[in-house]
Scaffold this motif. Structure first.
Motif, short mmCIF file in Angstrom:
data_model
loop_
_atom_site.label_atom_id
_atom_site.label_comp_id
_atom_site.label_asym_id
_atom_site.label_seq_id
_atom_site.Cartn_x
_atom_site.Cartn_y
_atom_site.Cartn_z
N TYR A 93 4.77 118.97 49.87
CA TYR A 93 5.22 118.32 51.11
C TYR A 93 5.52 116.84 50.90
N VAL A 94 4.65 116.16 50.14
CA VAL A 94 4.90 114.75 49.86
C VAL A 94 6.20 114.59 49.08
N SER A 95 6.42 115.46 48.10
CA SER A 95 7.65 115.42 47.31
C SER A 95 8.88 115.61 48.20
N LEU A 96 8.81 116.60 49.09
CA LEU A 96 9.95 116.89 49.96
C LEU A 96 10.24 115.73 50.90
N VAL A 97 9.18 115.09 51.39
CA VAL A 97 9.37 113.94 52.29
C VAL A 97 10.13 112.82 51.57
N PHE A 98 9.69 112.48 50.37
CA PHE A 98 10.34 111.39 49.64
C PHE A 98 11.73 111.78 49.14
N ILE A 99 11.90 113.05 48.74
CA ILE A 99 13.22 113.50 48.32
C ILE A 99 14.22 113.36 49.46
N ASN A 100 13.84 113.86 50.64
CA ASN A 100 14.75 113.81 51.78
C ASN A 100 14.98 112.39 52.28
N LEU A 101 13.94 111.55 52.18
CA LEU A 101 14.11 110.14 52.54
C LEU A 101 15.10 109.45 51.61
N GLU A 102 14.99 109.75 50.31
CA GLU A 102 15.90 109.14 49.34
C GLU A 102 17.34 109.57 49.62
N ILE A 103 17.54 110.86 49.87
CA ILE A 103 18.89 111.34 50.16
C ILE A 103 19.42 110.72 51.45
#
Length: 407
Positions: A93-103
Protein backbone atom coordinates in the motif's frame (compact mmCIF):
# COMPACT_ATOMS: atom_id res chain seq x y z
CA UNK A 1 3.20 -15.85 0.57
CA UNK A 2 1.09 -14.21 -2.11
CA UNK A 3 3.51 -12.08 -4.10
CA UNK A 4 1.35 -10.73 -6.89
CA UNK A 5 -2.23 -9.68 -7.27
CA UNK A 6 -2.75 -12.66 -9.56
CA UNK A 7 -0.15 -15.29 -8.65
CA UNK A 8 -1.29 -17.72 -11.33
CA UNK A 9 -0.66 -15.27 -14.17
CA UNK A 10 1.88 -16.55 -16.70
CA UNK A 11 5.41 -15.20 -16.55
CA UNK A 12 6.14 -13.06 -19.59
CA UNK A 13 8.82 -14.17 -22.03
CA UNK A 14 12.10 -12.27 -21.69
CA UNK A 15 13.44 -11.00 -25.02
CA UNK A 16 15.57 -7.90 -24.32
CA UNK A 17 19.29 -8.05 -25.08
CA UNK A 18 21.77 -6.03 -23.00
CA UNK A 19 21.87 -3.36 -25.72
CA UNK A 20 18.08 -2.96 -25.96
CA UNK A 21 17.87 -2.92 -22.16
CA UNK A 22 20.45 -0.13 -22.07
CA UNK A 23 18.38 1.86 -24.58
CA UNK A 24 15.21 1.22 -22.57
CA UNK A 25 16.87 2.40 -19.36
CA UNK A 26 18.18 5.56 -20.99
CA UNK A 27 14.73 6.15 -22.47
CA UNK A 28 13.21 5.89 -18.99
CA UNK A 29 15.62 8.44 -17.55
CA UNK A 30 15.54 11.01 -20.35
CA UNK A 31 12.56 13.26 -19.85
CA UNK A 32 11.16 16.47 -18.45
CA UNK A 33 14.03 17.01 -16.03
CA UNK A 34 16.45 17.88 -18.82
CA UNK A 35 14.70 21.22 -19.32
CA UNK A 36 15.40 22.37 -15.76
CA UNK A 37 19.03 21.34 -15.27
CA UNK A 38 20.49 24.64 -16.53
CA UNK A 39 18.16 26.62 -14.24
CA UNK A 40 19.09 24.42 -11.28
CA UNK A 41 22.82 24.75 -11.92
CA UNK A 42 22.66 28.52 -12.37
CA UNK A 43 20.66 28.98 -9.17
CA UNK A 44 22.62 26.45 -7.13
CA UNK A 45 26.10 27.10 -8.48
CA UNK A 46 28.46 24.92 -10.49
CA UNK A 47 29.45 23.00 -7.36
CA UNK A 48 26.00 21.42 -7.29
CA UNK A 49 26.97 19.46 -10.41
CA UNK A 50 28.62 17.06 -7.97
CA UNK A 51 25.24 16.70 -6.24
CA UNK A 52 23.57 16.00 -9.59
CA UNK A 53 26.08 13.30 -10.49
CA UNK A 54 26.00 11.86 -6.97
CA UNK A 55 22.21 11.53 -7.07
CA UNK A 56 22.43 9.70 -10.40
CA UNK A 57 24.90 7.26 -8.89
CA UNK A 58 22.58 6.79 -5.90
CA UNK A 59 19.76 6.11 -8.36
CA UNK A 60 21.91 3.54 -10.15
CA UNK A 61 22.75 1.86 -6.85
CA UNK A 62 19.14 1.68 -5.64
CA UNK A 63 18.19 0.35 -9.08
CA UNK A 64 20.80 -2.36 -8.48
CA UNK A 65 19.22 -3.09 -5.09
CA UNK A 66 15.81 -3.53 -6.70
CA UNK A 67 17.43 -5.96 -9.13
CA UNK A 68 18.77 -8.00 -6.19
CA UNK A 69 15.29 -8.07 -4.66
CA UNK A 70 13.72 -9.16 -7.95
CA UNK A 71 16.24 -11.98 -8.26
CA UNK A 72 14.89 -13.60 -5.08
CA UNK A 73 11.52 -14.54 -6.60
CA UNK A 74 10.53 -14.94 -10.25
CA UNK A 75 6.92 -14.02 -9.42
CA UNK A 76 7.86 -10.45 -8.50
CA UNK A 77 6.50 -8.43 -11.41
CA UNK A 78 6.31 -4.79 -10.27
CA UNK A 79 7.47 -2.28 -7.68
CA UNK A 80 4.59 -2.90 -5.27
CA UNK A 81 5.29 -6.66 -5.37
CA UNK A 82 8.73 -5.95 -3.91
CA UNK A 83 7.10 -3.81 -1.23
CA UNK A 84 4.76 -6.71 -0.41
CA UNK A 85 7.64 -9.19 -0.17
CA UNK A 86 9.48 -6.86 2.21
CA UNK A 87 6.71 -5.54 4.47
CA UNK A 88 3.51 -7.38 3.53
CA UNK A 89 0.32 -5.48 2.74
CA UNK A 90 1.67 -2.32 4.36
CA UNK A 91 4.63 -2.37 1.98
CA UNK A 92 2.35 -2.82 -1.00
CA UNK A 93 0.00 0.00 0.00
CA UNK A 94 2.82 2.42 0.81
CA UNK A 95 4.45 1.58 -2.53
CA UNK A 96 1.21 2.17 -4.43
CA UNK A 97 0.63 5.50 -2.69
CA UNK A 98 4.06 6.83 -3.64
CA UNK A 99 3.92 5.35 -7.15
CA UNK A 100 0.59 7.03 -7.87
CA UNK A 101 1.74 10.28 -6.27
CA UNK A 102 4.83 10.31 -8.48
CA UNK A 103 2.77 9.70 -11.62
CA UNK A 104 0.15 12.27 -10.63
CA UNK A 105 2.62 15.04 -9.80
CA UNK A 106 4.64 14.26 -12.93
CA UNK A 107 1.44 14.72 -14.96
CA UNK A 108 0.87 18.11 -13.32
CA UNK A 109 4.45 19.12 -14.11
CA UNK A 110 4.09 17.99 -17.73
CA UNK A 111 0.90 20.05 -18.08
CA UNK A 112 2.51 23.18 -16.64
CA UNK A 113 5.46 22.67 -19.00
CA UNK A 114 3.12 22.41 -21.98
CA UNK A 115 1.31 25.62 -21.02
CA UNK A 116 4.57 27.53 -20.52
CA UNK A 117 5.96 26.45 -23.88
CA UNK A 118 2.65 27.18 -25.62
CA UNK A 119 2.80 30.70 -24.20
CA UNK A 120 6.27 31.12 -25.68
CA UNK A 121 5.20 29.66 -29.04
CA UNK A 122 2.21 32.02 -29.26
CA UNK A 123 4.20 35.09 -28.20
CA UNK A 124 3.89 37.64 -31.00
CA UNK A 125 0.92 35.98 -32.70
CA UNK A 126 -2.56 37.46 -32.69
CA UNK A 127 -4.43 34.39 -31.55
CA UNK A 128 -7.30 34.84 -29.13
CA UNK A 129 -8.77 31.59 -27.88
CA UNK A 130 -10.04 32.09 -24.39
CA UNK A 131 -12.79 30.72 -22.21
CA UNK A 132 -13.56 30.58 -18.48
CA UNK A 133 -11.24 33.57 -18.08
CA UNK A 134 -8.15 31.57 -19.04
CA UNK A 135 -5.27 32.78 -21.18
CA UNK A 136 -4.92 31.56 -24.75
CA UNK A 137 -2.13 29.15 -23.78
CA UNK A 138 -4.19 27.77 -20.88
CA UNK A 139 -7.23 27.42 -23.13
CA UNK A 140 -5.18 25.48 -25.68
CA UNK A 141 -3.92 23.26 -22.85
CA UNK A 142 -7.53 22.53 -21.94
CA UNK A 143 -8.19 21.55 -25.56
CA UNK A 144 -5.10 19.32 -25.57
CA UNK A 145 -6.29 17.53 -22.42
CA UNK A 146 -9.77 17.05 -23.89
CA UNK A 147 -8.20 15.56 -27.04
CA UNK A 148 -6.13 13.17 -24.90
CA UNK A 149 -9.03 11.99 -22.70
CA UNK A 150 -10.26 9.28 -25.16
CA UNK A 151 -6.83 7.65 -25.08
CA UNK A 152 -7.12 6.83 -21.38
CA UNK A 153 -10.04 4.55 -22.19
CA UNK A 154 -7.72 2.20 -24.08
CA UNK A 155 -7.24 -1.23 -22.57
CA UNK A 156 -4.31 -2.32 -24.73
CA UNK A 157 -1.41 0.08 -25.35
CA UNK A 158 0.45 -2.21 -27.75
CA UNK A 159 -1.11 -0.56 -30.81
CA UNK A 160 0.19 2.86 -29.81
CA UNK A 161 3.54 1.82 -28.32
CA UNK A 162 5.26 3.76 -31.10
CA UNK A 163 4.19 6.95 -29.30
CA UNK A 164 6.60 6.13 -26.48
CA UNK A 165 9.48 5.83 -28.96
CA UNK A 166 8.39 9.09 -30.60
CA UNK A 167 8.44 10.81 -27.20
CA UNK A 168 12.01 9.62 -26.52
CA UNK A 169 13.14 10.88 -29.93
CA UNK A 170 11.59 14.28 -29.21
CA UNK A 171 13.45 14.60 -25.91
CA UNK A 172 16.74 13.83 -27.66
CA UNK A 173 15.77 16.36 -30.33
CA UNK A 174 15.41 19.07 -27.68
CA UNK A 175 18.94 18.29 -26.44
CA UNK A 176 20.30 18.53 -29.98
CA UNK A 177 18.52 21.80 -30.64
CA UNK A 178 20.16 23.45 -27.61
CA UNK A 179 23.59 22.42 -28.92
CA UNK A 180 22.73 23.72 -32.41
CA UNK A 181 21.58 27.02 -30.94
CA UNK A 182 24.99 27.42 -29.30
CA UNK A 183 26.93 26.42 -32.40
CA UNK A 184 24.88 28.11 -35.12
CA UNK A 185 22.35 30.38 -33.40
CA UNK A 186 24.67 33.16 -32.32
CA UNK A 187 24.25 32.55 -28.58
CA UNK A 188 27.69 32.38 -27.02
CA UNK A 189 28.34 30.19 -23.98
CA UNK A 190 30.26 32.84 -22.06
CA UNK A 191 28.02 33.69 -19.10
CA UNK A 192 29.23 33.38 -15.52
CA UNK A 193 28.02 30.61 -13.21
CA UNK A 194 28.27 31.17 -9.44
CA UNK A 195 30.21 28.67 -7.36
CA UNK A 196 27.60 27.78 -4.75
CA UNK A 197 24.35 29.29 -3.45
CA UNK A 198 23.43 27.45 -0.28
CA UNK A 199 20.11 29.32 0.13
CA UNK A 200 18.75 27.58 -2.98
CA UNK A 201 20.03 24.10 -2.15
CA UNK A 202 16.66 22.55 -1.26
CA UNK A 203 15.00 23.86 -4.41
CA UNK A 204 17.91 22.69 -6.54
CA UNK A 205 18.13 19.28 -4.87
CA UNK A 206 14.46 18.64 -5.60
CA UNK A 207 14.96 19.44 -9.28
CA UNK A 208 17.97 17.12 -9.42
CA UNK A 209 16.17 14.30 -7.58
CA UNK A 210 13.34 14.40 -10.12
CA UNK A 211 15.88 13.48 -12.82
CA UNK A 212 16.51 10.02 -11.36
CA UNK A 213 12.83 9.08 -11.13
CA UNK A 214 12.52 5.84 -13.09
CA UNK A 215 12.39 3.13 -10.46
CA UNK A 216 8.71 2.27 -10.75
CA UNK A 217 9.51 0.80 -14.19
CA UNK A 218 12.70 -1.02 -13.13
CA UNK A 219 10.97 -4.38 -12.47
CA UNK A 220 9.47 -4.39 -15.97
CA UNK A 221 12.88 -3.68 -17.51
CA UNK A 222 14.55 -6.34 -15.34
CA UNK A 223 12.00 -9.03 -16.21
CA UNK A 224 12.28 -8.25 -19.93
CA UNK A 225 15.98 -9.20 -19.96
CA UNK A 226 17.21 -12.47 -21.42
CA UNK A 227 20.15 -12.33 -18.98
CA UNK A 228 19.08 -10.46 -15.80
CA UNK A 229 22.54 -11.08 -14.31
CA UNK A 230 23.77 -8.13 -16.42
CA UNK A 231 21.13 -5.75 -15.11
CA UNK A 232 23.34 -4.04 -12.53
CA UNK A 233 26.13 -3.11 -14.95
CA UNK A 234 23.55 -1.87 -17.46
CA UNK A 235 21.90 0.17 -14.73
CA UNK A 236 25.16 1.92 -13.82
CA UNK A 237 25.99 2.50 -17.51
CA UNK A 238 22.59 4.05 -18.27
CA UNK A 239 22.51 6.26 -15.18
CA UNK A 240 26.10 7.30 -15.84
CA UNK A 241 25.38 8.15 -19.49
CA UNK A 242 22.31 10.24 -18.64
CA UNK A 243 24.15 11.92 -15.74
CA UNK A 244 26.90 12.95 -18.16
CA UNK A 245 24.35 14.25 -20.68
CA UNK A 246 22.39 16.20 -18.06
CA UNK A 247 25.53 17.70 -16.56
CA UNK A 248 26.61 18.80 -20.03
CA UNK A 249 23.18 20.33 -20.73
CA UNK A 250 23.21 22.07 -17.34
CA UNK A 251 26.56 23.75 -17.94
CA UNK A 252 25.79 24.57 -21.58
CA UNK A 253 22.41 26.13 -20.78
CA UNK A 254 23.74 28.06 -17.79
CA UNK A 255 26.73 29.34 -19.78
CA UNK A 256 24.51 30.33 -22.72
CA UNK A 257 21.77 32.18 -20.81
CA UNK A 258 23.38 33.09 -17.48
CA UNK A 259 21.31 34.53 -14.61
CA UNK A 260 18.36 35.01 -16.97
CA UNK A 261 17.97 31.31 -17.73
CA UNK A 262 14.33 30.25 -17.41
CA UNK A 263 13.09 27.26 -15.46
CA UNK A 264 12.93 25.48 -18.84
CA UNK A 265 15.82 26.36 -21.13
CA UNK A 266 13.49 26.25 -24.15
CA UNK A 267 11.90 29.45 -22.81
CA UNK A 268 15.28 31.24 -22.89
CA UNK A 269 16.14 30.41 -26.50
CA UNK A 270 15.95 33.28 -29.05
CA UNK A 271 12.41 33.37 -30.41
CA UNK A 272 13.40 34.19 -34.00
CA UNK A 273 15.49 31.04 -34.50
CA UNK A 274 14.10 28.00 -36.31
CA UNK A 275 15.91 25.91 -33.68
CA UNK A 276 13.79 27.57 -30.99
CA UNK A 277 10.54 26.83 -32.79
CA UNK A 278 11.52 23.17 -33.11
CA UNK A 279 12.42 22.91 -29.42
CA UNK A 280 9.26 24.69 -28.26
CA UNK A 281 6.90 22.53 -30.32
CA UNK A 282 8.75 19.40 -29.21
CA UNK A 283 8.34 20.52 -25.59
CA UNK A 284 4.61 21.03 -26.24
CA UNK A 285 4.10 17.64 -27.89
CA UNK A 286 6.08 15.53 -25.39
CA UNK A 287 3.53 15.97 -22.53
CA UNK A 288 0.70 14.91 -24.83
CA UNK A 289 2.55 11.67 -25.57
CA UNK A 290 2.93 11.00 -21.85
CA UNK A 291 -0.70 11.29 -20.71
CA UNK A 292 -1.91 7.92 -21.92
CA UNK A 293 1.09 5.94 -20.68
CA UNK A 294 1.07 7.57 -17.24
CA UNK A 295 -2.70 7.63 -16.75
CA UNK A 296 -3.66 4.14 -17.95
CA UNK A 297 -1.69 2.29 -15.21
CA UNK A 298 -3.53 4.30 -12.52
CA UNK A 299 -6.89 3.62 -14.18
CA UNK A 300 -5.97 -0.07 -14.40
CA UNK A 301 -5.25 -0.12 -10.67
CA UNK A 302 -8.81 1.15 -10.08
CA UNK A 303 -10.19 -1.61 -12.31
CA UNK A 304 -8.14 -4.24 -10.49
CA UNK A 305 -10.12 -3.56 -7.31
CA UNK A 306 -13.51 -3.96 -8.99
CA UNK A 307 -15.46 -7.21 -8.44
CA UNK A 308 -14.49 -9.97 -10.88
CA UNK A 309 -18.18 -10.65 -11.64
CA UNK A 310 -18.78 -7.08 -12.86
CA UNK A 311 -19.58 -6.97 -16.61
CA UNK A 312 -16.69 -5.92 -18.86
CA UNK A 313 -18.58 -2.93 -20.25
CA UNK A 314 -19.23 -1.51 -16.78
CA UNK A 315 -15.62 -2.16 -15.77
CA UNK A 316 -14.44 -0.31 -18.89
CA UNK A 317 -16.70 2.66 -18.12
CA UNK A 318 -15.51 2.93 -14.52
CA UNK A 319 -11.89 2.51 -15.61
CA UNK A 320 -12.17 5.14 -18.34
CA UNK A 321 -14.07 7.54 -16.08
CA UNK A 322 -11.35 7.24 -13.42
CA UNK A 323 -8.64 8.05 -15.97
CA UNK A 324 -10.64 10.96 -17.38
CA UNK A 325 -11.28 12.38 -13.90
CA UNK A 326 -7.57 12.10 -13.14
CA UNK A 327 -6.66 14.17 -16.21
CA UNK A 328 -9.25 16.81 -15.30
CA UNK A 329 -7.85 17.10 -11.77
CA UNK A 330 -4.33 17.34 -13.22
CA UNK A 331 -5.49 20.13 -15.54
CA UNK A 332 -7.13 22.09 -12.71
CA UNK A 333 -4.02 21.85 -10.50
CA UNK A 334 -1.68 22.80 -13.36
CA UNK A 335 -3.73 25.94 -13.99
CA UNK A 336 -4.12 26.76 -10.30
CA UNK A 337 -0.42 26.22 -9.45
CA UNK A 338 1.46 27.24 -12.63
CA UNK A 339 4.93 27.29 -11.08
CA UNK A 340 6.92 24.72 -13.06
CA UNK A 341 10.21 24.76 -11.19
CA UNK A 342 8.54 24.73 -7.75
CA UNK A 343 6.13 21.89 -8.56
CA UNK A 344 8.93 19.88 -10.18
CA UNK A 345 11.19 20.42 -7.17
CA UNK A 346 8.37 19.51 -4.78
CA UNK A 347 7.78 16.30 -6.74
CA UNK A 348 11.45 15.41 -6.47
CA UNK A 349 11.74 16.21 -2.77
CA UNK A 350 8.40 14.88 -1.56
CA UNK A 351 7.86 11.82 -3.75
CA UNK A 352 10.78 10.82 -5.99
CA UNK A 353 13.26 10.67 -3.11
CA UNK A 354 11.08 7.97 -1.51
CA UNK A 355 10.41 5.96 -4.69
CA UNK A 356 13.97 6.14 -6.02
CA UNK A 357 16.06 6.01 -2.83
CA UNK A 358 14.42 5.46 0.55
CA UNK A 359 11.99 2.65 -0.28
CA UNK A 360 14.40 0.58 -2.44
CA UNK A 361 16.99 0.64 0.36
CA UNK A 362 14.33 -0.23 2.95
CA UNK A 363 13.10 -3.14 0.79
CA UNK A 364 16.66 -4.42 0.39
CA UNK A 365 17.44 -4.19 4.10
CA UNK A 366 14.28 -6.08 5.05
CA UNK A 367 14.52 -8.81 2.40
CA UNK A 368 18.25 -9.45 3.01
CA UNK A 369 18.35 -8.61 6.73
CA UNK A 370 19.91 -11.95 7.66
CA UNK A 371 22.76 -11.55 5.16
CA UNK A 372 23.75 -7.88 5.54
CA UNK A 373 26.87 -7.15 7.68
CA UNK A 374 26.47 -4.60 10.45
CA UNK A 375 28.74 -1.92 8.84
CA UNK A 376 26.75 -2.17 5.60
CA UNK A 377 23.48 -1.93 7.53
CA UNK A 378 24.66 1.23 9.30
CA UNK A 379 25.75 2.87 6.03
CA UNK A 380 22.41 2.12 4.39
CA UNK A 381 20.49 3.48 7.37
CA UNK A 382 22.55 6.67 7.29
CA UNK A 383 21.70 7.10 3.60
CA UNK A 384 18.00 6.66 4.40
CA UNK A 385 18.17 9.29 7.16
CA UNK A 386 20.02 11.79 4.93
CA UNK A 387 17.56 11.26 2.08
CA UNK A 388 14.61 11.61 4.45
CA UNK A 389 15.91 14.88 5.90
CA UNK A 390 16.69 16.30 2.44
CA UNK A 391 13.27 15.25 1.18
CA UNK A 392 11.32 16.72 4.09
CA UNK A 393 13.29 19.98 4.12
CA UNK A 394 12.91 20.28 0.35
CA UNK A 395 9.16 19.65 0.57
CA UNK A 396 8.76 22.31 3.29
CA UNK A 397 10.83 24.80 1.28
CA UNK A 398 8.80 24.29 -1.89
CA UNK A 399 5.42 24.34 -0.16
CA UNK A 400 6.39 27.66 1.40
CA UNK A 401 7.49 28.92 -2.03
CA UNK A 402 4.09 28.06 -3.49
CA UNK A 403 2.31 29.73 -0.55
CA UNK A 404 4.42 32.88 -1.00
CA UNK A 405 3.29 33.13 -4.64
CA UNK A 406 -0.27 33.81 -3.43
CA UNK A 407 0.57 36.36 -0.75
Amino acid sequence: MDITAKPDAPVATSTSTPFTTLLNMIGLLIGLGQLSTAYALQNGGWATAFLLFGLFMLGAYTSHLLGLCLATNVRLRNYSDIGFLAFGRTGRYVSLVFINLEIFMALVSFTISMTDNLSRVLDGYKLDISFFGLSTAQSLTVIAIVVCIPTVWLRNLDNISFISTFSILLTFLICGVLICTCLFGGVEADKAIPVFRIKNIFSVSGLYIFNIASHIAIPEVYRSMVDPARFSIISFLSFGAVATLYTFLAFLGAKMFGPGVASQFTLSMPKHLVFTQIALWAAVIVPMTKYVFLTVPMASEVERHLPDKMPLRRRTVIRGAAGSLLLIIVLVLAIAVPFFETVLSLTGSFVCIFVSAILPIAFYLEIFKKKIPLPSLIIHLIIIVICFVVGIMGAIYNIRSIANQYQ
